[in-house]
Design an enzyme around this catalytic site. Structure first.
Site, PDB file in Angstrom:
ATOM      1  N   CYS A  94      18.540  -7.092 -53.888  1.00 41.60           N
ATOM      2  CA  CYS A  94      18.673  -8.447 -53.340  1.00 41.60           C
ATOM      3  C   CYS A  94      17.344  -8.962 -52.790  1.00 41.60           C
ATOM      4  CB  CYS A  94      19.728  -8.433 -52.237  1.00 41.60           C
ATOM      5  SG  CYS A  94      19.855  -9.977 -51.321  1.00 41.60           S
ATOM      6  N   CYS A 132      25.698  -9.145 -47.094  1.00 40.77           N
ATOM      7  CA  CYS A 132      24.252  -9.277 -47.256  1.00 40.77           C
ATOM      8  C   CYS A 132      23.599  -9.397 -45.878  1.00 40.77           C
ATOM      9  CB  CYS A 132      23.915 -10.512 -48.089  1.00 40.77           C
ATOM     10  SG  CYS A 132      22.136 -10.757 -48.315  1.00 40.77           S
ATOM     11  N   ASP A 151      30.496   2.267 -41.608  1.00 34.96           N
ATOM     12  CA  ASP A 151      30.653   3.477 -42.414  1.00 34.96           C
ATOM     13  C   ASP A 151      30.630   3.154 -43.905  1.00 34.96           C
ATOM     14  OD1 ASP A 151      33.195   2.154 -42.128  1.00 34.96           O
ATOM     15  OD2 ASP A 151      34.116   3.889 -43.080  1.00 34.96           O
ATOM     16  N   GLU A 152      30.245   4.139 -44.695  1.00 30.19           N
ATOM     17  CA  GLU A 152      30.305   4.075 -46.159  1.00 30.19           C
ATOM     18  C   GLU A 152      29.711   2.776 -46.705  1.00 30.19           C
ATOM     19  OE1 GLU A 152      34.182   6.903 -46.957  1.00 30.19           O
ATOM     20  OE2 GLU A 152      34.531   4.770 -46.640  1.00 30.19           O
ATOM     21  N   CYS A 207      17.459  -9.301 -48.939  1.00 33.32           N
ATOM     22  CA  CYS A 207      17.403  -8.032 -48.216  1.00 33.32           C
ATOM     23  C   CYS A 207      16.013  -7.401 -48.327  1.00 33.32           C
ATOM     24  CB  CYS A 207      18.470  -7.076 -48.741  1.00 33.32           C
ATOM     25  SG  CYS A 207      20.160  -7.605 -48.336  1.00 33.32           S
ATOM     26  N   ASP A 249      39.436  -4.585 -44.145  1.00 34.34           N
ATOM     27  CA  ASP A 249      38.885  -3.599 -45.066  1.00 34.34           C
ATOM     28  C   ASP A 249      38.805  -4.264 -46.434  1.00 34.34           C
ATOM     29  OD1 ASP A 249      38.275  -0.959 -46.400  1.00 34.34           O
ATOM     30  OD2 ASP A 249      38.770  -0.259 -44.372  1.00 34.34           O
ATOM     31  N   HIS A 260      33.024  -2.021 -46.599  1.00 33.38           N
ATOM     32  CA  HIS A 260      34.472  -2.284 -46.505  1.00 33.38           C
ATOM     33  C   HIS A 260      34.741  -3.767 -46.213  1.00 33.38           C
ATOM     34  CE1 HIS A 260      35.678   1.892 -46.893  1.00 33.38           C
ATOM     35  NE2 HIS A 260      34.724   2.218 -46.045  1.00 33.38           N
TER      36      HIS A 260
END
Length: 232
Positions: free
Chosen positions: A221, A180, A211-212, A224, A85, A148
């Site tokens: 970016c 990324c 998640d999150e 991306c 995490d 995370h």
């Protein structure tokens, strides 16, 4: 049944462990004077799972094995190990040694009391998995990605969108620095990590977080944005 003796009959190893758990529960309740009875016992839920978050607070191997003992007593059949995490990376990855060397050390705990650190070698994890299997418990590892992921980015900044230098998170909450997904090198690294662990965790499930995941970095970016266009 002979005096001072109980005979257990079972069809396989898992049934043996469940029968031992039932007997242990009876002894804990009745003492040595167990009355004659018929037990009709079947699980209401197929997956009876317990999630241990070793990422935020590390448990040494012996503590994990003790947890497994308790799971077996209450007939849980799944241990979910949350291995990374923002606040810590807890597993040795041979292809990326800095993950454990750097990512496993948090400078301060949530209440800013002291340094917190620790990780499992791959041999440690095999020991945990083997012990769980001996108790009829499967193990699901979790590598949380792409969110995370700050402890990984502290170890390898290039895994992020802009190569920002970040530290292993010292507090909780959603972080904006994430993996990324536009860089093939980052995606390949994640695949490598998972492949290494698949040789240790041999049960049918492998949990990849998801998640999150705030997408603000991805929206800025160039890697991306190029991937957005490529994939439509």
């Amino acid at each position: 049944i002979k005096e001072n003796m109980v005979e257990l009959k079972y069809k396989d190893h898992i049934a043996k462990e469940r029968a031992k758990a039932s007997l242990t529960q009876l002894v804990n309740t009745c003492g040595q004077a167990i009355p004659a009875m018929i037990i009709e016992d079947a699980p209401r839920i197929q997956m009876r799972a317990y999630m241990l978050d070793v990422a935020r607070y590390f448990f040494i191997v012996e503590e994990v094995l003790k947890q497994i003992d308790y799971l077996a007593l209450y007939k849980f059949n799944t241990l979910h190990l949350h291995l990374n995490d923002d606040q810590g990376w807890r597993v040795e990855i041979k292809a990326f040694p800095k993950l454990a060397e750097i990512g496993s050390i948090r400078r301060r705990t949530l209440f800013r009391l002291k340094e917190h650190k620790g990780y499992y070698t791959q041999d440690d994890l095999r020991k945990i998995v083997d012990y769980a299997h001996s108790k009829g418990i499967r193990v699901i590892p979790e590598i949380d990605v792409p969110g995370h992921f700050q402890s990984a980015l502290a170890s390898y900044p290039a895994f992020g969108c802009f190569g920002r230098k970040v530290k292993v998170a010292e507090n909780f909450g959603v972080k904006f620095d994430i993996a990324c997904i536009g860089k093939e090198s980052t995606v390949d690294a994640i695949k490598t990590i998972i492949k290494e662990l698949m040789g240790i965790f041999t049960d049918e499930y492998f949990h990849i977080g998801g998640d999150e995941v705030p997408s603000q970095r991805w929206e800025l970016c160039p890697h991306c944005k190029k991937k957005y266009i490529e994939l439509g």
